[in-house]
Motif scaffolding. Structure first.
Motif, mmCIF file in Angstrom:
data_model
loop_
_atom_site.group_PDB
_atom_site.id
_atom_site.type_symbol
_atom_site.label_atom_id
_atom_site.label_comp_id
_atom_site.label_asym_id
_atom_site.label_seq_id
_atom_site.Cartn_x
_atom_site.Cartn_y
_atom_site.Cartn_z
ATOM 1 N N MET A 1 0.821 -1.207 0.000
ATOM 2 C CA MET A 1 0.000 0.000 0.000
ATOM 3 C C MET A 1 0.857 1.261 0.000
ATOM 4 O O MET A 1 0.417 2.308 -0.433
ATOM 5 N N ALA A 2 2.083 1.163 0.483
ATOM 6 C CA ALA A 2 2.910 2.345 0.643
ATOM 7 C C ALA A 2 3.760 2.647 -0.584
ATOM 8 O O ALA A 2 4.471 3.634 -0.617
ATOM 9 N N LYS A 3 3.707 1.793 -1.618
ATOM 10 C CA LYS A 3 4.560 2.013 -2.781
ATOM 11 C C LYS A 3 4.128 3.283 -3.497
ATOM 12 O O LYS A 3 2.957 3.516 -3.738
ATOM 13 N N PRO A 4 5.101 4.151 -3.887
ATOM 14 C CA PRO A 4 4.757 5.417 -4.527
ATOM 15 C C PRO A 4 3.936 5.204 -5.790
ATOM 16 O O PRO A 4 4.156 4.277 -6.556
ATOM 17 N N ALA A 5 3.004 6.124 -6.021
ATOM 18 C CA ALA A 5 2.117 6.016 -7.183
ATOM 19 C C ALA A 5 2.890 6.054 -8.489
ATOM 20 O O ALA A 5 2.519 5.385 -9.458
ATOM 21 N N ASP A 6 3.976 6.830 -8.548
ATOM 22 C CA ASP A 6 4.765 6.907 -9.780
ATOM 23 C C ASP A 6 5.347 5.547 -10.139
ATOM 24 O O ASP A 6 5.343 5.155 -11.311
ATOM 25 N N ALA A 7 5.855 4.835 -9.153
ATOM 26 C CA ALA A 7 6.440 3.518 -9.413
ATOM 27 C C ALA A 7 5.364 2.537 -9.861
ATOM 28 O O ALA A 7 5.595 1.695 -10.737
ATOM 29 N N GLU A 8 4.183 2.626 -9.285
ATOM 30 C CA GLU A 8 3.078 1.760 -9.691
ATOM 31 C C GLU A 8 2.690 2.023 -11.142
ATOM 32 O O GLU A 8 2.468 1.090 -11.921
ATOM 33 N N LEU A 9 2.599 3.294 -11.490
ATOM 34 C CA LEU A 9 2.225 3.663 -12.856
ATOM 35 C C LEU A 9 3.272 3.164 -13.851
ATOM 36 O O LEU A 9 2.922 2.618 -14.911
ATOM 37 N N GLN A 10 4.531 3.329 -13.526
ATOM 38 C CA GLN A 10 5.601 2.878 -14.423
ATOM 39 C C GLN A 10 5.557 1.372 -14.614
ATOM 40 O O GLN A 10 5.710 0.876 -15.737
ATOM 41 N N LYS A 11 5.342 0.629 -13.539
ATOM 42 C CA LYS A 11 5.273 -0.825 -13.657
ATOM 43 C C LYS A 11 4.056 -1.244 -14.484
ATOM 44 O O LYS A 11 4.147 -2.136 -15.335
ATOM 45 N N LEU A 12 2.921 -0.590 -14.254
ATOM 46 C CA LEU A 12 1.703 -0.917 -14.987
ATOM 47 C C LEU A 12 1.896 -0.676 -16.483
ATOM 48 O O LEU A 12 1.480 -1.495 -17.309
ATOM 49 N N GLN A 13 2.530 0.425 -16.835
ATOM 50 C CA GLN A 13 2.742 0.736 -18.246
ATOM 51 C C GLN A 13 3.803 -0.158 -18.869
ATOM 52 O O GLN A 13 3.697 -0.543 -20.034
ATOM 53 N N ARG A 14 4.816 -0.500 -18.087
ATOM 54 C CA ARG A 14 5.922 -1.306 -18.623
ATOM 55 C C ARG A 14 5.555 -2.783 -18.747
ATOM 56 O O ARG A 14 5.802 -3.416 -19.777
ATOM 57 N N GLU A 15 4.940 -3.337 -17.716
ATOM 58 C CA GLU A 15 4.668 -4.770 -17.695
ATOM 59 C C GLU A 15 3.224 -5.127 -17.997
ATOM 60 O O GLU A 15 2.892 -6.298 -18.168
ATOM 61 N N GLY A 16 2.351 -4.128 -18.041
ATOM 62 C CA GLY A 16 0.963 -4.396 -18.397
ATOM 63 C C GLY A 16 0.110 -4.908 -17.259
ATOM 64 O O GLY A 16 -1.069 -5.223 -17.464
ATOM 65 N N TYR A 17 0.659 -4.983 -16.068
ATOM 66 C CA TYR A 17 -0.130 -5.417 -14.908
ATOM 67 C C TYR A 17 0.531 -4.937 -13.622
ATOM 68 O O TYR A 17 1.703 -4.533 -13.603
ATOM 69 N N LEU A 18 -0.246 -5.003 -12.536
ATOM 70 C CA LEU A 18 0.218 -4.550 -11.237
ATOM 71 C C LEU A 18 -0.541 -5.311 -10.163
ATOM 72 O O LEU A 18 -1.738 -5.538 -10.288
ATOM 73 N N VAL A 19 0.148 -5.742 -9.136
ATOM 74 C CA VAL A 19 -0.492 -6.416 -8.011
ATOM 75 C C VAL A 19 -0.436 -5.494 -6.796
ATOM 76 O O VAL A 19 0.610 -4.926 -6.480
ATOM 77 N N ILE A 20 -1.574 -5.313 -6.127
ATOM 78 C CA ILE A 20 -1.655 -4.437 -4.962
ATOM 79 C C ILE A 20 -2.274 -5.212 -3.800
ATOM 80 O O ILE A 20 -3.312 -5.865 -3.965
ATOM 81 N N GLN A 21 -1.665 -5.120 -2.660
ATOM 82 C CA GLN A 21 -2.116 -5.859 -1.476
ATOM 83 C C GLN A 21 -3.168 -5.098 -0.673
ATOM 84 O O GLN A 21 -3.193 -3.869 -0.654
ATOM 85 N N GLY A 22 -4.009 -5.863 0.004
ATOM 86 C CA GLY A 22 -4.874 -5.333 1.057
ATOM 87 C C GLY A 22 -5.852 -4.255 0.654
ATOM 88 O O GLY A 22 -6.115 -3.335 1.436
ATOM 89 N N VAL A 23 -6.422 -4.349 -0.540
ATOM 90 C CA VAL A 23 -7.383 -3.332 -0.986
ATOM 91 C C VAL A 23 -8.714 -3.488 -0.258
ATOM 92 O O VAL A 23 -9.355 -2.506 0.118
ATOM 93 N N LEU A 24 -9.146 -4.724 -0.051
ATOM 94 C CA LEU A 24 -10.398 -4.990 0.655
ATOM 95 C C LEU A 24 -10.119 -5.713 1.972
ATOM 96 O O LEU A 24 -9.239 -6.567 2.045
ATOM 97 N N GLU A 25 -10.893 -5.381 2.990
ATOM 98 C CA GLU A 25 -10.760 -6.048 4.278
ATOM 99 C C GLU A 25 -11.368 -7.454 4.206
ATOM 100 O O GLU A 25 -12.333 -7.691 3.461
ATOM 101 N N PRO A 26 -10.845 -8.407 4.985
ATOM 102 C CA PRO A 26 -11.353 -9.782 4.955
ATOM 103 C C PRO A 26 -12.857 -9.882 5.196
ATOM 104 O O PRO A 26 -13.544 -10.660 4.534
ATOM 105 N N SER A 27 -13.376 -9.101 6.138
ATOM 106 C CA SER A 27 -14.812 -9.194 6.440
ATOM 107 C C SER A 27 -15.665 -8.771 5.249
ATOM 108 O O SER A 27 -16.706 -9.374 4.963
ATOM 109 N N LEU A 28 -15.230 -7.746 4.524
ATOM 110 C CA LEU A 28 -15.947 -7.306 3.332
ATOM 111 C C LEU A 28 -15.852 -8.374 2.238
ATOM 112 O O LEU A 28 -16.841 -8.653 1.549
#
Length: 408
Positions: A19-46
């Motif tokens: 969750m703490a990874k800078p947005a710029d690095a996420e955008l670069q990875k998404l554009q370069r590799e075509g995908y991105l994995v992000i942890q903990g977006v939804l809580e287990p109960s939800l």
């Protein structure tokens, strides 16, 4: 889960983006590799509440033969793509998703995006791996696959008075090639996904013209296997073995497929696709209730509980009430698409005459078609139906899946 659990991808050291990874690095990875994995977006109960709703509604919709509530998904046996209504857990999940991913998506797509798919994909034991595919065609590839004829500037026979028309065509070609809207799809794991549960497979860096040329040039039916794709694309696939609440976000042009579920557990993912500004691309299944199409944009979120417009299924007893009511038009349309009242039907030709094959979204049977028809038929908004190529859902397939697979 012990040592058998793989955090993200088998055979590599990648870990899910925190969750703490800078947005710029996420955008670069998404554009370069075509995908991105992000942890903990939804809580287990939800996740648990939403998963229960999804599975109860999926089972009830299938029991009622509510084909209008399912999208067109490849290898549909033991796999479903349920259109979701705006119940409380869906709205809460969208709020969390937009809060975490809205910025990177807006930047990646070049502007405010609208939601064009809102669904839940589930697979159970026996679901086979899908053919490797991209959900949308690359803009350049889309033009190359079209029937547009370019002006031959070296041909003196071409009338000069057509130059204005040629210039107009040039603008159209440029728009199709460069201004096609981008779509990004997010799959949020509603339970931990282990390797034998059929995790999504992704081929990094394959959201390019070159990789699309490889796919469409050699495998027009879309029946490219996981092993074949590794070789054809020159890159090993990665298994999205996510933990509950994690997501994989991918460019819809990136090669991917759902894996084979060999476990005793049902795998469910919350699916949200967003489209940015530009020309609507060819491809994606657009799995979304008609009542919600064109109504939701990322900038609309977060939504309050006042936006809740449907009940949440919490038991078998109330699952029926959680399904949207079918209209008379839907009932009539589904009957026609399924070929129930069809009087005449085309005979199934000898297998050696099959140029390509597409699978009916309603009966699951494979039907022959021309090689040039296959991409269009696979992209039908309401899913491919037998009647589109002259067959009936009541008609036998004639050849086994294994025999059909063997010729392609």
């Amino acid at each position: 889960f012990g040592s058998s659990f793989e955090p993200v991808a088998s055979g590599n050291s990648e870990v899910a983006t925190s969750m703490a990874k800078p947005a710029d690095a996420e955008l670069q990875k998404l554009q370069r590799e075509g995908y991105l994995v992000i942890q903990g977006v939804l809580e287990p109960s939800l996740c648990e509440t939403l998963r229960q709703h999804v599975l109860l509604c999926t089972d009830e919709a299938q029991k009622q033969n509510r084909l209008d509530l399912f999208g067109n998904i490849q290898e549909a046996d033991n796999r479903s793509d349920l259109k979701l209504d705006m119940c409380e857990p869906v709205i809460e999940a969208l709020n969390r998703f937009s809060a975490r991913c809205g910025d990177v998506l807006t930047r990646a797509m070049g502007g405010d995006a609208k939601i064009v798919e809102l669904a839940a994909i589930s697979s159970s034991k026996g679901a086979v791996a899908q053919p490797v595919h991209a959900d949308t065609m690359h803009g350049v590839t889309r033009f190359l696959q079209s029937d547009i004829a370019l002006h031959d500037a070296t041909n003196p026979q071409e009338d000069s008075e057509d130059e204005d028309a040629v210039d107009d065509l040039g603008h159209v070609v440029q728009a199709v090639a460069t201004d096609t809207a981008l779509i990004f799809t997010s799959l949020l794991a509603l339970q931990d996904i282990q390797p034998n549960m059929g995790p999504t497979h992704v081929w990094p860096g394959t959201n390019t013209v070159e990789h699309h040329a490889t796919l469409w040039g050699s495998h027009i039916t879309g029946k490219l296997s996981v092993e074949g794709a590794d070789e054809a694309f020159g890159v090993a696939h990665r298994k999205m073995t996510l933990r509950q609440g994690d997501l994989v976000l991918y460019d819809s042009r990136t090669m991917h497929c759902g894996g084979a579920n060999m476990s005793d557990q049902r795998r469910s993912v919350f699916c949200v696709s967003t489209m940015g500004p530009g020309i609507r691309p060819d491809g994606t299944t657009w799995t979304m209730l008609g009542s919600l199409r064109g109504r939701l944009r990322l900038s609309d979120f977060p939504l309050s509980k006042d936006a809740v417009a449907a009940p949440t299924a919490s038991s078998v007893a109330d699952a029926g009430n959680a399904l949207p009511l079918p209209s008379a038009d839907v009932k009539t349309k589904l009957s026609k698409e399924a070929g129930i009242q069809e009087a005449e039907q085309r005979g199934v030709p000898p297998l050696e005459e099959w140029q390509a094959a597409v699978q009916c979204s309603f009966c699951g049977k494979w039907r022959p078609c021309g090689a040039d028809e296959a991409p269009r038929l696979m992209q039908a908004d309401n899913g491919f139906a037998c009647k589109l190529v002259g067959f009936s859902c009541n008609q036998e397939q004639r050849y086994s899946n294994e025999e059909i697979d063997a010729i392609f």
